[in-house]
Write a protein that holds these residues in place. Structure first.
Motif, PDB file in Angstrom:
ATOM      1  N   ARG A  41       0.823  -1.206   0.000  1.00  0.00           N
ATOM      2  CA  ARG A  41       0.000   0.000   0.000  1.00  0.00           C
ATOM      3  C   ARG A  41       0.856   1.255   0.000  1.00  0.00           C
ATOM      4  O   ARG A  41       1.928   1.288   0.607  1.00  0.00           O
ATOM      5  CB  ARG A  41      -0.903   0.050   1.245  1.00  0.00           C
ATOM      6  CG  ARG A  41      -1.749  -1.160   1.457  1.00  0.00           C
ATOM      7  CD  ARG A  41      -2.495  -1.585   0.240  1.00  0.00           C
ATOM      8  NE  ARG A  41      -3.410  -0.565  -0.271  1.00  0.00           N
ATOM      9  CZ  ARG A  41      -4.148  -0.736  -1.350  1.00  0.00           C
ATOM     10  NH1 ARG A  41      -4.045  -1.853  -2.051  1.00  0.00           N
ATOM     11  NH2 ARG A  41      -4.964   0.200  -1.745  1.00  0.00           N
ATOM     12  N   GLU A  42       0.324   2.306  -0.610  1.00  0.00           N
ATOM     13  CA  GLU A  42       0.995   3.598  -0.557  1.00  0.00           C
ATOM     14  C   GLU A  42       0.398   4.401   0.597  1.00  0.00           C
ATOM     15  O   GLU A  42      -0.814   4.439   0.749  1.00  0.00           O
ATOM     16  CB  GLU A  42       0.778   4.354  -1.866  1.00  0.00           C
ATOM     17  CG  GLU A  42       1.287   3.571  -3.059  1.00  0.00           C
ATOM     18  CD  GLU A  42       1.314   4.398  -4.332  1.00  0.00           C
ATOM     19  OE1 GLU A  42       0.880   5.561  -4.293  1.00  0.00           O
ATOM     20  OE2 GLU A  42       1.778   3.881  -5.353  1.00  0.00           O
ATOM     21  N   ILE A  43       1.246   5.000   1.395  1.00  0.00           N
ATOM     22  CA  ILE A  43       0.749   5.808   2.510  1.00  0.00           C
ATOM     23  C   ILE A  43       1.365   7.193   2.438  1.00  0.00           C
ATOM     24  O   ILE A  43       2.410   7.461   3.024  1.00  0.00           O
ATOM     25  CB  ILE A  43       1.039   5.119   3.848  1.00  0.00           C
ATOM     26  CG1 ILE A  43       0.464   3.698   3.794  1.00  0.00           C
ATOM     27  CG2 ILE A  43       0.409   5.890   5.008  1.00  0.00           C
ATOM     28  CD1 ILE A  43       0.895   2.806   4.888  1.00  0.00           C
TER      29      ILE A  43
ATOM     30  N   ASN B 170       6.102   3.948   0.296  1.00  0.00           N
ATOM     31  CA  ASN B 170       5.683   3.398  -1.002  1.00  0.00           C
ATOM     32  C   ASN B 170       5.049   4.418  -1.959  1.00  0.00           C
ATOM     33  O   ASN B 170       4.609   4.061  -3.042  1.00  0.00           O
ATOM     34  CB  ASN B 170       4.704   2.230  -0.826  1.00  0.00           C
ATOM     35  CG  ASN B 170       5.336   1.069  -0.089  1.00  0.00           C
ATOM     36  OD1 ASN B 170       6.531   0.833  -0.229  1.00  0.00           O
ATOM     37  ND2 ASN B 170       4.555   0.363   0.697  1.00  0.00           N
TER      38      ASN B 170
END
Lengths: 357, 369, 251
Positions: free
Chosen positions: C90-92, C145
């Motif tokens: 996941r991108e955070i 990410n």
């Protein structure tokens, strides 16, 4: 003409765009029966309305036009109900199957100083796809307040509008409607009239419903244009896009008031708004109000607005290549609006628009 | 005096003027500031000792007739903070005012006036808190900033008035008028972290009157429980080459309602001016909402205005990713929220930033299922 | 000694039964490969072991280090040593990667009752890892990410894995989006961790990754259960005959 009893000021949308002065002029409802130079094009199915009355009976395999009842459009917008004050009819244009050619709907206005309301209801159902071009043609000074209702159920409508009217004319268009799965995509090129306004209110009622509204507003002199665009997402998996480009010259004034409402039940929906403006003169003015009202977290919502002038480096570069001022501006403006015009999916309509713009 | 412990912590190390129930009670570091000619005192003291300054500036930015709550404040205000920084003086420490509503059934109507004379600099912080009460209380303050030529004022707020309970009972109504005027080359920077109050209406504004002046607005507003926040700014560009920046971060959880409302206006004379606005919303949960109402009014050719906004939510997948790395759900949310607010929190003075982070975490407790 | 034992597992995702009577036992120090076609339930198994919210366990049991795994929250499973390298991490946005690594590391240290590290100590530890593996440490300064390429994301997963020193490593389609060099690096990193006490479950569609991480046991999954178990030679049958070859062999 008398100003009808509308509480315009109480509604935020109209605060910054007054159409009051339209009512200070005298307009007549009387229509003479002048001859019109009808411009039919073989590439299209042509439908012509002269002063709000159909040129002939249109009924074929594809399209049926009924003189509709006076059922109201489903909207709270007071401008839509304005026409009720004046004698008018709602023409119901029903598409029976996907037309084999794009449809050109032309409104001719023949009389100076006339007020002509023209109301249509478009009915598109059962997987029918319609490429529809609407155009207003007149060399006279007139006012029209026109309602367009879209009734789309599992249908696809690509609507475009481009006008050729007198600079002193004023056109107020109220678009309302609902999409019950399917798609409404509109590309509007503003008419060069004095006061012009497009007022949208579309509800997306079922999943997989899409509404995209694009516009190019190119003003000069003391002309005014208002866009009010309200799209309500009432169901999950719905999507909307509003994208407008303004090119303002002289002491013109443009207002863009966008509103995306994403209800709590409209999960996984997408909405975006964008307004970009180029100011070509010192005294032009633009008011942007891109609004978002989001009631659910599961939504992709973005909006943006930018105002600037033509890039001086670009201008210099092109001039250095020997192009004249006028040409340079035209080139850069064309580049600025190119992606909007490309949104017109039907090649025949796109050609027409490039030709008449 | 019964100041709670964590509040005493704030009182240490910074010059503080504590205003309890609109009455200024302590002003520390008085003498030290005096040496530099800096005046930091209550408005009532200023009325005694510096009437000429009050007369000239009080009400000059926010006239008593400005709006309903400003009028109310002007009529009944009892006290507040007064700051004057002389020419070419850099205030050597953070100035802080600490507001607290202790009394029941009352409102707070304090007034703050900050004057930064030519070439001076001041960083001013205000903190607010109120104990839990069942009734609604009104806070209607007025803040006026005057930044003279080449001066800079940095004004930071952490607002943690009592927000009411999850049913919407009790809490402060926070209706505050804050406005500053920038003369030539001056800069005013508003930073706010709003976590408290039942209802907040607040639009710290900058009138960019002088050429080359700069206005900034950095805001984090968190609404949870049944809170409503309607906050933003007005940037009025009057001078040439004026610049403004707006960064607004709204977080809504539970039944919170968060609105950004901001006006950016370029007058015809404000050539070469520019604004950049960014408004991001983060939603946590099902019943909250986020609203964005920008007004961008441009009346000249040579100005550039850019507005961007996004709405996002903390996705289940993001949470799962962090939990798979061993971080519990509440810490995961606070990690994401702090990341979301980063651009604003970095504008706060260090000790205030720590406080703001803790406050956000505490306010978010219990807001995820 | 077993680290993970799955007994007659039945799992449903969005009202559809995905895993139906699966049994699997992984001993300490073993490397297992779980192969199968898309949609056979491989990834769902990884999600079940890590406690993903979309997974609904209908029946069966999972024992991890002699504890009931299914009653644990996802973060407890992680703290007890289960690490999954996500197929799509996941991108955070907004969360600094180094800060995230520090948070995750110190939470685990706290859980284990060990000493937490401050930023400087941790940065030193991470630099050692990045230098050893030739990872560009610019990914530390970015957001978790956010805007990473496929390769960078997988590298970041590897870095987290090496830092957290898990006991059971689950690699969900680790080779997707990786070029050979990156895959080789990931292989080296994992082999570095394999001290005879840690176990690995490689979930993959392709043989490629198994050239870099040698499995002790290979399982073939189909229709929600394991239909064949054996050694590396199964992989060669798959190469020759495809998944059809296996199904035919068992029926």
């Amino acid at each position: 003409m008398q100003l009808p009893d509308l509480d315009l000021n109480s509604i935020e949308e109209f605060k910054n765009f007054s159409i009051k002065e339209l009512f200070q002029k005298e307009y007549t409802l009387k229509i003479s029966s002048e001859d019109v130079d009808i411009d039919n094009d073989d590439g299209f199915i042509n439908i012509n309305f002269i002063n709000g009355i159909p040129e002939k009976n249109y009924f074929d395999n594809f399209i049926r036009i009924n003189t509709g009842d006076e059922k109201e459009c489903k909207t709270f917008n007071p401008l839509v109900h304005l026409n009720k004050i004046y004698p008018n009819r709602v023409y119901e244009i029903e598409f029976l199957q996907t037309p084999d050619k794009p449809v050109k709907l032309t409104n001719y206005f023949t009389d100076d100083g006339s007020f002509t309301p023209v109301d249509f209801r478009f009915i598109v159902k059962k997987d029918i796809t319609v490429n529809l071009l609407e155009t207003n043609v007149s060399s006279r000074e007139f006012l029209t307040i026109s309602n367009r209702e879209f009734n789309i159920e599992s249908g696809f409508v690509n609507y475009s509008r481009v006008d050729r009217v007198n600079r002193s004319s004023s056109l107020i268009y109220n678009y309302c409607g609902r999409v019950i799965s399917g798609k409404l995509e509109a590309v509007l090129l503003n008419s060069q009239g004095y006061i012009t306004m497009n007022n949208w209110q579309i509800n997306l009622e079922k999943e997989e419903s899409i509404c995209n509204i694009f516009g190019v507003i190119d003003l000069d002199g003391d002309t005014k244009h208002g866009t009010i665009c309200k799209i309500s997402h009432n169901s999950n998996n719905t999507s909307s896009q509003q994208e407008f480009r303004h090119i303002l010259n002289g002491s013109s004034y443009a207002m863009y008031d966008g509103d995306s409402i994403v209800k709590n039940r409209a999960k996984d929906s997408k909405t975006s708004q964008s307004s970009k403006s180029i100011m070509l003169s010192k005294s032009a003015r633009i008011l942007n109000k891109p609004r978002l009202n989001i009631f659910t977290g599961e939504v992709k919502a973005t909006h943006g607005a930018s105002v600037g002038k033509l890039n001086q480096d670009d201008i210099f570069y092109l001039k250095q290549r020997g192009l004249k001022d006028e040409t340079v501006k035209k080139l850069l403006v064309d580049a600025f609006i190119g992606d909007i015009l490309d949104r017109v999916s039907d090649s025949k309509i796109r050609e027409y628009i490039y030709d008449k713009r | 005096m019964g100041i709670p412990l964590e509040e005493q912590k704030i009182l240490s190390g910074v010059a503080v003027d504590a205003v309890f129930d609109s009455v200024s009670v302590v002003t520390t570091f008085h003498e030290h500031l005096k040496e530099k000619g800096i005046i930091f005192c209550s408005i009532s003291e200023a009325a005694k000792n510096h009437p000429e300054l009050l007369k000239k500036y009080l009400g000059s930015v926010v006239p008593y007739s400005d709006n309903y709550f400003a009028t109310l404040n002007s009529a009944v205000f009892t006290d507040g903070s007064f700051v004057y920084i002389p020419k070419n003086t850099r205030c050597p420490m953070e100035l802080s005012t600490y507001f607290r509503i202790n009394a029941q059934n009352t409102g707070q109507f304090e007034r703050t006036l900050i004057i930064a004379d030519e070439g001076s600099y001041v960083s001013y912080n205000e903190g607010c808190s109120a104990p839990q009460r069942d009734e609604n209380q009104l806070h209607a303050a007025v803040v006026e900033l005057i930044a003279h030529k080449d001066a800079q004022i940095k004004y930071s707020t952490i607002q943690n008035w009592y927000p009411g309970d999850s049913e919407g009972k009790g809490g402060i109504y926070n209706f505050v008028t804050k406005r500053g005027i920038c003369h030539e080359n001056a800069k005013i920077s508003w930073t706010q972290v709003e976590t408290g109050s039942a209802i907040t209406w607040k639009y710290p504004s900058c009138i960019l009157k002088g050429d080359n002046s700069v206005g900034e607005f950095y805001s984090v507003a968190l609404t949870t429980l049944k809170q409503q926040a309607d906050t933003g700014t007005k940037m009025i560009h009057l001078g040439k080459n004026t610049k403004s920046t707006i960064i607004s971060k709204g977080i809504s959880a539970l039944n919170g309602k968060n609105s950004y409302r901001g006006l950016v206006k370029f007058s015809g004379n404000a050539t070469g001016s520019r604004n950049f606005s960014q408004c991001d919303s983060l939603l946590i949960g099902e019943n909250c909402s986020a609203h964005t109402f920008p007004y961008l009014d441009t009346a000249n050719q040579d100005s550039i205005v850019e507005h961007e906004a996004t709405t996002s939510k903390i996705s289940d997948e993001q949470l799962f990713y962090l939990r798979q790395r061993g971080i519990n759900p509440e810490d995961s949310v606070s990690l994401i929220v702090n990341g979301f607010c980063k651009e604003v929190l970095k504008e706060l003075p260090m000790e205030f930033a720590v406080e703001a982070r803790e406050l956000l975490n505490i306010s978010l407790e219990g807001s995820i299922g | 000694m077993s680290i993970l034992e799955i007994d007659n597992l039945e799992v449903e995702v969005e009202d559809k039964k995905i895993i139906d009577g699966l049994n699997l036992k992984i001993n300490r120090g073993e490397v297992h490969a779980l192969m199968g076609q898309n949609g056979c339930g491989k990834s769902t198994l990884a999600k079940t072991i890590t406690g993903h919210f979309a997974v609904k366990v209908l029946g069966g049991a999972i024992t991890y280090k002699n504890r009931d795994l299914l009653s644990m929250e996802p973060e407890e499973r992680a703290n007890r040593g289960i690490f999954m390298s996500f197929q799509s991490p996941r991108e955070i946005p907004g969360v600094n990667n180094l800060y995230f690594l520090k948070t995750a590391y110190n939470i685990k240290q706290e859980f284990l009752g060990k000493e937490e590290l401050n930023s400087a100590q941790l940065l030193k530890k991470i630099k050692e890892l990045t230098e050893e593996l030739g990872i560009d440490d610019k990914i530390l300064k970015r957001y978790v990410n956010d805007g990473f390429s496929g390769g960078e994301k997988k590298t970041n997963e590897l870095l987290q894995m090496l830092l957290l020193e898990p006991d059971l490593i689950i690699l969900d389609e680790i080779d997707s989006g990786l070029d050979i060099d990156a895959l080789k690096r990931v292989g080296e990193g994992i082999n570095k961790l394999l001290d005879g006490n840690r176990s690995v479950l490689i979930i993959t569609h392709y043989k490629r990754v198994l050239d870099y991480i040698k499995p002790d046991v290979v399982h073939v999954m189909s229709g929600g259960k394991i239909i064949k178990t054996g050694d590396i030679s199964i992989v060669n049958i798959l190469e020759d005959k495809g998944y059809g070859g296996i199904s035919n062999a068992t029926s």
